[in-house]
Design an enzyme around this catalytic site. Structure first.
Site, PDB file in Angstrom:
ATOM      1  N   GLY A   1       7.955  24.637  -0.114  1.00 52.76           N
ATOM      2  CA  GLY A   1       7.885  23.382   0.637  1.00 52.76           C
ATOM      3  C   GLY A   1       9.139  23.089   1.443  1.00 52.76           C
ATOM      4  O   GLY A   1      10.103  23.858   1.444  1.00 52.76           O
TER       5      GLY A   1
ATOM      6  N   GLU B   1      20.593  19.037  20.986  1.00 51.54           N
ATOM      7  CA  GLU B   1      20.129  20.098  20.075  1.00 51.54           C
ATOM      8  C   GLU B   1      21.327  20.905  19.601  1.00 51.54           C
ATOM      9  O   GLU B   1      22.151  21.341  20.395  1.00 51.54           O
ATOM     10  CB  GLU B   1      19.097  20.986  20.777  1.00 51.54           C
ATOM     11  CG  GLU B   1      18.676  22.206  19.995  1.00 51.54           C
ATOM     12  CD  GLU B   1      18.162  21.941  18.573  1.00 51.54           C
ATOM     13  OE1 GLU B   1      17.168  21.207  18.435  1.00 51.54           O
ATOM     14  OE2 GLU B   1      18.762  22.462  17.615  1.00 51.54           O
ATOM     15  N   LYS B   2      21.389  21.115  18.277  1.00 51.05           N
ATOM     16  CA  LYS B   2      22.540  21.832  17.725  1.00 51.05           C
ATOM     17  C   LYS B   2      22.312  23.331  17.665  1.00 51.05           C
ATOM     18  O   LYS B   2      23.224  24.098  17.381  1.00 51.05           O
ATOM     19  CB  LYS B   2      22.886  21.288  16.343  1.00 51.05           C
ATOM     20  CG  LYS B   2      21.850  21.546  15.256  1.00 51.05           C
ATOM     21  CD  LYS B   2      22.327  20.921  13.939  1.00 51.05           C
ATOM     22  CE  LYS B   2      21.289  20.955  12.854  1.00 51.05           C
ATOM     23  NZ  LYS B   2      20.977  22.261  12.308  1.00 51.05           N
TER      24      LYS B   2
ATOM     25  N   THR C   1      12.207  24.566  14.541  1.00 49.54           N
ATOM     26  CA  THR C   1      11.623  25.422  13.496  1.00 49.54           C
ATOM     27  C   THR C   1      10.398  26.136  14.045  1.00 49.54           C
ATOM     28  O   THR C   1      10.218  27.341  13.851  1.00 49.54           O
ATOM     29  CB  THR C   1      11.206  24.548  12.281  1.00 49.54           C
ATOM     30  OG1 THR C   1      12.339  23.807  11.858  1.00 49.54           O
ATOM     31  CG2 THR C   1      10.684  25.389  11.141  1.00 49.54           C
ATOM     32  N   CYS C   2       9.547  25.385  14.732  1.00 48.06           N
ATOM     33  CA  CYS C   2       8.263  25.927  15.201  1.00 48.06           C
ATOM     34  C   CYS C   2       8.444  27.211  16.008  1.00 48.06           C
ATOM     35  O   CYS C   2       7.871  28.247  15.676  1.00 48.06           O
ATOM     36  CB  CYS C   2       7.568  24.849  16.029  1.00 48.06           C
ATOM     37  SG  CYS C   2       6.108  25.415  16.868  1.00 48.06           S
TER      38      CYS C   2
ATOM     39  N   HIS D   1     -24.210  31.259  23.360  1.00 45.97           N
ATOM     40  CA  HIS D   1     -24.631  32.303  22.423  1.00 45.97           C
ATOM     41  C   HIS D   1     -24.266  33.671  22.980  1.00 45.97           C
ATOM     42  O   HIS D   1     -24.420  33.882  24.180  1.00 45.97           O
ATOM     43  CB  HIS D   1     -26.149  32.229  22.218  1.00 45.97           C
ATOM     44  CG  HIS D   1     -26.665  33.304  21.315  1.00 45.97           C
ATOM     45  ND1 HIS D   1     -26.490  33.248  19.943  1.00 45.97           N
ATOM     46  CD2 HIS D   1     -27.313  34.470  21.585  1.00 45.97           C
ATOM     47  CE1 HIS D   1     -27.031  34.335  19.419  1.00 45.97           C
ATOM     48  NE2 HIS D   1     -27.538  35.087  20.386  1.00 45.97           N
TER      49      HIS D   1
ATOM     50  N   GLY E   1       5.054  30.074  -4.906  1.00 46.02           N
ATOM     51  CA  GLY E   1       4.413  28.957  -4.184  1.00 46.02           C
ATOM     52  C   GLY E   1       3.419  29.529  -3.195  1.00 46.02           C
ATOM     53  O   GLY E   1       3.781  30.369  -2.377  1.00 46.02           O
TER      54      GLY E   1
ATOM     55  N   ASP F   1       8.641  16.189  11.473  1.00 42.11           N
ATOM     56  CA  ASP F   1       8.861  16.518  10.056  1.00 42.11           C
ATOM     57  C   ASP F   1       9.808  15.557   9.360  1.00 42.11           C
ATOM     58  O   ASP F   1       9.749  15.400   8.142  1.00 42.11           O
ATOM     59  CB  ASP F   1       9.456  17.934   9.940  1.00 42.11           C
ATOM     60  CG  ASP F   1       8.404  19.026  10.023  1.00 42.11           C
ATOM     61  OD1 ASP F   1       7.259  18.713  10.418  1.00 42.11           O
ATOM     62  OD2 ASP F   1       8.724  20.186   9.708  1.00 42.11           O
TER      63      ASP F   1
ATOM     64  N   VAL G   1       7.887  28.829 -12.674  1.00 43.05           N
ATOM     65  CA  VAL G   1       8.993  29.792 -12.609  1.00 43.05           C
ATOM     66  C   VAL G   1      10.280  29.166 -13.125  1.00 43.05           C
ATOM     67  O   VAL G   1      10.626  28.044 -12.758  1.00 43.05           O
ATOM     68  CB  VAL G   1       9.167  30.293 -11.156  1.00 43.05           C
ATOM     69  CG1 VAL G   1      10.410  31.159 -11.029  1.00 43.05           C
ATOM     70  CG2 VAL G   1       7.932  31.056 -10.707  1.00 43.05           C
TER      71      VAL G   1
HETATM   72  C1  FAD Z   1       7.267  29.513   8.222  1.00 42.76           C
HETATM   73  C2  FAD Z   1       6.664  28.302   8.877  1.00 42.76           C
HETATM   74  C3  FAD Z   1       5.455  28.407   9.543  1.00 42.76           C
HETATM   75  C4  FAD Z   1       4.896  27.298  10.156  1.00 42.76           C
HETATM   76  N1  FAD Z   1       3.698  27.434  10.795  1.00 42.76           N
HETATM   77  C5  FAD Z   1       3.137  26.358  11.370  1.00 42.76           C
HETATM   78  C6  FAD Z   1       1.904  26.469  12.060  1.00 42.76           C
HETATM   79  O1  FAD Z   1       1.323  27.554  12.163  1.00 42.76           O
HETATM   80  N2  FAD Z   1       1.376  25.368  12.646  1.00 42.76           N
HETATM   81  C7  FAD Z   1       2.005  24.151  12.557  1.00 42.76           C
HETATM   82  O2  FAD Z   1       1.487  23.174  13.103  1.00 42.76           O
HETATM   83  N3  FAD Z   1       3.182  24.014  11.925  1.00 42.76           N
HETATM   84  C8  FAD Z   1       3.762  25.086  11.330  1.00 42.76           C
HETATM   85  N4  FAD Z   1       4.969  24.948  10.708  1.00 42.76           N
HETATM   86  C9  FAD Z   1       5.611  23.614  10.684  1.00 42.76           C
HETATM   87  C10 FAD Z   1       6.311  23.328  12.015  1.00 42.76           C
HETATM   88  O3  FAD Z   1       7.238  24.335  12.297  1.00 42.76           O
HETATM   89  C11 FAD Z   1       6.993  21.986  11.926  1.00 42.76           C
HETATM   90  O4  FAD Z   1       6.050  21.015  11.553  1.00 42.76           O
HETATM   91  C12 FAD Z   1       7.583  21.584  13.270  1.00 42.76           C
HETATM   92  O5  FAD Z   1       8.535  22.518  13.704  1.00 42.76           O
HETATM   93  C13 FAD Z   1       8.238  20.198  13.155  1.00 42.76           C
HETATM   94  O6  FAD Z   1       8.786  19.850  14.387  1.00 42.76           O
HETATM   95  P1  FAD Z   1      10.003  18.841  14.495  1.00 42.76           P
HETATM   96  O7  FAD Z   1      10.277  18.717  15.943  1.00 42.76           O
HETATM   97  O8  FAD Z   1       9.735  17.642  13.707  1.00 42.76           O
HETATM   98  O9  FAD Z   1      11.231  19.570  13.766  1.00 42.76           O
HETATM   99  P2  FAD Z   1      11.906  20.991  13.969  1.00 42.76           P
HETATM  100  O10 FAD Z   1      10.996  21.960  14.591  1.00 42.76           O
HETATM  101  O11 FAD Z   1      12.491  21.340  12.634  1.00 42.76           O
HETATM  102  O12 FAD Z   1      13.081  20.715  15.008  1.00 42.76           O
HETATM  103  C14 FAD Z   1      14.170  19.921  14.673  1.00 42.76           C
HETATM  104  C15 FAD Z   1      15.333  20.308  15.567  1.00 42.76           C
HETATM  105  O13 FAD Z   1      16.375  19.353  15.415  1.00 42.76           O
HETATM  106  C16 FAD Z   1      17.625  20.037  15.443  1.00 42.76           C
HETATM  107  N5  FAD Z   1      18.582  19.146  14.785  1.00 42.76           N
HETATM  108  C17 FAD Z   1      18.579  18.703  13.499  1.00 42.76           C
HETATM  109  N6  FAD Z   1      19.575  17.817  13.296  1.00 42.76           N
HETATM  110  C18 FAD Z   1      20.219  17.696  14.488  1.00 42.76           C
HETATM  111  C19 FAD Z   1      21.315  16.923  14.926  1.00 42.76           C
HETATM  112  N7  FAD Z   1      21.925  16.034  14.120  1.00 42.76           N
HETATM  113  N8  FAD Z   1      21.729  17.081  16.205  1.00 42.76           N
HETATM  114  C20 FAD Z   1      21.107  17.943  17.047  1.00 42.76           C
HETATM  115  N9  FAD Z   1      20.051  18.677  16.689  1.00 42.76           N
HETATM  116  C21 FAD Z   1      19.607  18.551  15.425  1.00 42.76           C
HETATM  117  C22 FAD Z   1      17.352  21.332  14.708  1.00 42.76           C
HETATM  118  O14 FAD Z   1      18.301  22.316  15.052  1.00 42.76           O
HETATM  119  C23 FAD Z   1      15.940  21.668  15.228  1.00 42.76           C
HETATM  120  O15 FAD Z   1      15.996  22.463  16.374  1.00 42.76           O
HETATM  121  C24 FAD Z   1       5.570  26.050  10.104  1.00 42.76           C
HETATM  122  C25 FAD Z   1       6.803  25.943   9.455  1.00 42.76           C
HETATM  123  C26 FAD Z   1       7.347  27.049   8.849  1.00 42.76           C
HETATM  124  C27 FAD Z   1       8.680  26.917   8.153  1.00 42.76           C
END
Ligand code: FAD
Length: 460
Positions: free
Chosen positions: A264, A33-34, A40-41, A436, A174, A304, A231
Site C-alpha cells: 500500500g 516539482e521536486k 508516480t504515475c 459485432h 501483499g 493521492d 509476515v
Molecule cells: C506501481 C504502481 C502502479 C500504478 N498503476 C496505476 C494504474 O494503472 N492506474 C491508476 O489509475 N493508478 C495507478 N497507480 C496510482 C497512481 O500512480 C497515483 O494514483 C497517481 O500518480 C497519483 O497522482 P498524484 O498527482 O496525486 O501524485 P503523484 O503522482 O505521486 O505526484 C506527486 C508529485 O509531487 C511531487 N512532490 C511531492 N512533494 C513535493 C514538494 N513539497 N514540492 C514539489 N514537488 C513535490 C513528487 O515529486 C511527485 O512528482 C499506480 C501506482 C503505483 C505505485
C-alpha cells in the site's frame, strides 16, 4: 513581486492536469516539482508497469502462438531490452508533459515547495506570490514494520521497476492491485512467483465473485498464493531471502531471490509546512470539502494526498474540479462512478457498487452475468475466461455496478462508467447497437440479461 493566479505543488497527474486546466481557463499558473514531471504515475506507477504488462502479454502470446497456427522457435527474453523499452515509454510521456507545460505557458519551478501562507509559496530561495494554492504532492510506499527491510533484494514498487536482471524467483508481500500486477508481469516473463497475503486475494473494490474468479486463475497461471500469512520477518537464507510468518503448526516461510513489498501507499506531505499552516489532517491525509478546498481558504488539495481513491484518473479529475473552484466556478467532486482497473491476465475492472454492497444497502437489485465464453470475438481471440457482472436497481433498471474479468476489461469499463455517470439503465445499454464482433457486446448482453435475457447465452 508578480502574483500568480494559481500555484500547484506537485507535477504528477493531479498537479499537471490542474495546471493545464487552470491555464485553459485563462489563469497565470506556476507548477512546483521536486523531481520529474509526471509524478508516480508516469515515472514509477501506471505507465512503466503498463509498458511491462505489454511485454508480458507479448511473451504469453508468443508461448501459445502455435495454437494460432504460428510456430515460433526459441522464444527468449531479453530483459534489458524489456526495461529499456519501459524507460523509453516513460521518457516519451514525461517529455510530452514538459512540452504541454511550455505550450500552456506554465512556469515550472524545480525544487521542494513549501507553503509559507495561503498566498505565498517558497521554492528553494524563491518566493512565489499567488491567489490560490493547489497541493498535489501524492503518496509514497508503506512498508510493514518487520525486520529485514534493509536486506539487499527487499524491494518497493519503485525499486523493482529499476531491476537490471530478471530474477529467478520473486515473493510478493501483499496481493492487491499492484502486487497482483507485478506477480502477473514477472510470472509471464519466466520468474517463479509466490504471493504471500494475510487475507484472501479479493482486489477490492471489485465484486467478491469476480475477484475470487481471478484469484482462482493464479495457480493455473503458475503463481503460488499463500493465504493467512501475517509476515513477521524477512531473513537472508543462503543466496535467497526468506519471508516468514507464524502458523498454528509453527513458523512457515517461502524463499525468493527478491522480495517485493506491495503493501500500500500513504499520502506524502513532507516539507510542505502543513502543521504551521494549520491544515486539517486525517492521519497522513489532507482533509478537503466537496469543492476540494482545505480548511484554509484558498488552499486546495487533490490526488493521492487525500488518501482515498489513489488512482491517476481520480487525480486528473480532482485537478480539474479544484482549479475550477479556485478560479471562481462551483463544481462538486462526484465519486459515484470511479472506474478501477487491474492490469493482470485476464484483466479485471469495475465501477460502482458490488453485489454485497447492494445487499447491505437494502436497495432492491438484480444481478445479470454474461460469460466471455459466449462472446464471438472473445472466442476468436481465444480469451474466453471471465464474465461481465451487472448489478441494477430492480425497480428502475439504473446501473449500480459493473464488474468485469476478461479481455480488454480495462477498456470495457469506460462504457459502465459513462452509463453510471449519465444515470443510464440496463435498457439504455441493451438498446444501444454494439458493433459485432467485439468484446463490448458482452456488456450489452449482460444488460440484456437484466431484461428478457441475453441472446447468446442461456443457462441449461
Ligand atoms: C506501481 C504502481 C502502479 C500504478 N498503476 C496505476 C494504474 O494503472 N492506474 C491508476 O489509475 N493508478 C495507478 N497507480 C496510482 C497512481 O500512480 C497515483 O494514483 C497517481 O500518480 C497519483 O497522482 P498524484 O498527482 O496525486 O501524485 P503523484 O503522482 O505521486 O505526484 C506527486 C508529485 O509531487 C511531487 N512532490 C511531492 N512533494 C513535493 C514538494 N513539497 N514540492 C514539489 N514537488 C513535490 C513528487 O515529486 C511527485 O512528482 C499506480 C501506482 C503505483 C505505485
Amino acid at each position: 513581486m508578480d502574483t500568480k493566479d494559481v500555484v500547484v505543488i506537485g507535477g504528477g497527474p493531479g498537479g499537471y492536469v490542474a495546471a493545464i486546466h487552470a491555464a485553459h481557463l485563462g489563469a497565470d499558473v506556476a507548477l512546483v516539482e521536486k523531481d520529474k514531471l509526471g509524478g508516480t504515475c508516469l515515472n514509477r506507477g501506471c505507465i512503466p508497469t503498463k509498458a511491462l504488462v505489454r511485454s508480458a502479454e507479448v511473451m504469453l502470446d508468443a508461448r501459445r502462438s502455435s495454437d494460432f497456427g504460428i510456430d515460433i522457435e526459441n522464444i527468449k527474453i531479453n530483459f534489458r531490452k524489456v526495461m529499456e523499452r519501459k524507460r523509453n515509454v516513460v521518457d516519451k510521456l514525461v517529455s510530452g508533459v514538459e512540452q504541454l507545460m511550455k505550450a500552456n505557458k506554465i512556469s515550472v519551478h524545480r525544487g521542494i515547495g513549501r507553503i509559507l501562507s495561503p498566498h505565498l509559496v517558497k521554492v528553494n530561495d524563491e518566493e512565489i506570490a499567488t491567489k490560490k494554492v493547489v497541493i498535489a504532492t501524492g503518496s509514497e510506499s508503506t512498508l510493514l514494520p518487520i525486520s529485514g527491510l534493509d536486506l539487499p533484494g527487499m524491494l518497493t514498487t519503485d525499486d523493482i521497476l529499476e531491476l537490471e536482471e530478471l530474477p529467478k524467483s520473486l515473493v510478493v508481500i501483499g496481493g492487491s492491485y499492484t502486487g497482483a500486477e507485478f506477480a502477473c508481469i514477472f510470472n509471464a516473463l519466466g520468474t517463479k512467483v509466490t504471493i504471500v497475503k494475510r487475507r484472501p486475494l479479493r482486489l477490492e473494490p471489485v465484486d467478491e465473485e469476480v475477484g475470487r474468479r481471478f484469484a482462482q486463475t493464479l495457480p493455473r497461471q503458475g503463481i503460488d498464493v499463500k493465504i493467512g500469512a501475517a509476515v513477521k520477518a524477512i531473513r537472508k537464507e543462503g543466496e535467497c531471502l526468506k519471508v516468514v510468518w507464524d502458523t498454528a503448526e509453527g513458523e512457515q516461510g517461502v524463499e525468493g531471490q527478491i522480495v517485493l513489498m506491495a503493501t500500500g501507499r500513504k499520502p506524502y506531505t513532507e516539507g510542505l509546512g502543513l502543521v504551521e499552516l494549520g491544515i486539517k489532517m486525517d492521519g497522513p491525509a489532507i482533509v478537503v470539502n466537496e469543492y476540494l478546498e482545505t480548511n484554509i481558504k484558498d488552499v486546495y488539495a487533490i490526488g493521492d494526498v487525500l488518501g482515498k481513491n489513489m488512482l491517476a484518473h481520480v487525480a486528473f479529475y480532482e485537478g480539474e474540479v479544484a482549479v475550477e473552484n479556485a478560479l471562481g466556478r462551483s463544481r462538486q467532486a462526484d465519486y459515484h462512478a470511479v472506474p478501477s482497473c487491474v492490469f493482470v491476465q485476464p484483466e479485471v475492472a469495475c465501477v460502482g457498487i458490488t453485489e454485497a454492497e447492494a445487499k447491505d444497502s437494502g436497495i432492491p437489485y438484480k444481478v445479470s452475468k454474461f460469460p466471455f465464453l459466449a462472446c464471438g470475438r472473445a472466442v476468436a481471440m481465444d480469451e474466453t475466461a471471465g464474465i461481465v457482472k451487472m448489478i441494477c436497481d430492480a425497480e428502475n433498471g439504473r446501473v449500480l455496478g459493473i464488474h468485469i474479468m476478461g479481455p480488454h476489461a480495462s477498456d470495457l469499463i469506460a462504457e459502465g462508467a459513462l452509463a453510471m455517470q449519465m444515470g443510464a439503465t440496463a435498457k439504455d445499454i441493451a438498446h444501444t447497437m454494439h458493433a459485432h464482433p467485439t468484446v463490448p457486446e458482452a456488456v450489452q448482453e449482460a444488460a440484456m440479461g437484466q431484461l428478457e435475457g441475453s441472446i447468446h447465452f442461456q443457462r441449461m
